[in-house]
Design a protein around this motif. Structure first.
Motif, short mmCIF file in Angstrom:
data_model
loop_
_atom_site.label_atom_id
_atom_site.label_comp_id
_atom_site.label_asym_id
_atom_site.label_seq_id
_atom_site.Cartn_x
_atom_site.Cartn_y
_atom_site.Cartn_z
N THR A 97 0.88 -1.25 -0.01
CA THR A 97 -0.13 0.21 0.20
C THR A 97 0.66 1.32 0.10
O THR A 97 0.46 2.27 0.63
N LYS B 25 -3.13 6.24 -3.63
CA LYS B 25 -4.49 5.70 -4.36
C LYS B 25 -4.41 4.32 -5.13
O LYS B 25 -4.96 4.00 -6.20
N ASP C 260 -7.27 2.58 -5.40
CA ASP C 260 -8.16 2.71 -4.44
C ASP C 260 -8.10 4.20 -3.79
O ASP C 260 -7.18 4.81 -3.12
N ALA D 160 -7.95 0.34 1.87
CA ALA D 160 -7.43 -1.03 2.07
C ALA D 160 -6.15 -0.97 2.85
O ALA D 160 -5.25 0.22 2.83
N ARG E 239 -10.27 -1.78 -10.01
CA ARG E 239 -10.63 -0.78 -8.74
C ARG E 239 -10.93 -1.53 -7.70
O ARG E 239 -11.54 -2.78 -7.69
N LEU E 240 -10.85 -1.07 -6.68
CA LEU E 240 -11.27 -1.77 -5.58
C LEU E 240 -12.82 -1.37 -5.42
O LEU E 240 -13.39 -0.49 -5.34
#
Length: 99
Positions: free
Chosen positions: A27, A31, A60, A65, A86-87
């Motif tokens: 992460t 984004k 994201d 997340a 995309r999430l």
């Protein structure tokens, strides 16, 4: 009107986008998260079940997340050179999220 019917010379198109479930591995980007999806398939020669893994760059927008979360991703238009997912939802938060 029914799906796929012609209205005024234009056909309405119903798109069925692919969905996958995987685990967030990184992460560090803004984004963007990296999701690893595992699948079990038989080996072509030996017929033994082996695990294959694929990594996807996922958009994201809100940064919801975290590493270790199990998430559902959905196919979308290209966002960048390698980002095409995309999430959609966080299926199961990681157990170490509160620590």
């Amino acid at each position: 009107m029914a799906e796929g019917t012609v209205t005024g010379g234009e056909a309405s198109v119903v798109r069925h986008r692919q969905e996958k479930v995987g685990v967030v591995t990184r992460t560090r980007m803004q984004k963007t998260i990296v999701v690893e999806v595992s699948r079990r398939v038989p080996h072509p020669l030996y017929k033994r079940i082996v695990t294959r893994r694929s990594k996807f760059l996922v958009h994201d927008e809100d940064g919801r997340a975290h590493t270790g979360d199990m998430v559902r991703i959905v196919e979308t238009r290209p966002m960048s050179k390698n980002k095409r997912w995309r999430l959609q939802a966080i299926v199961q938060p990681s157990s170490t999220r509160g620590v």
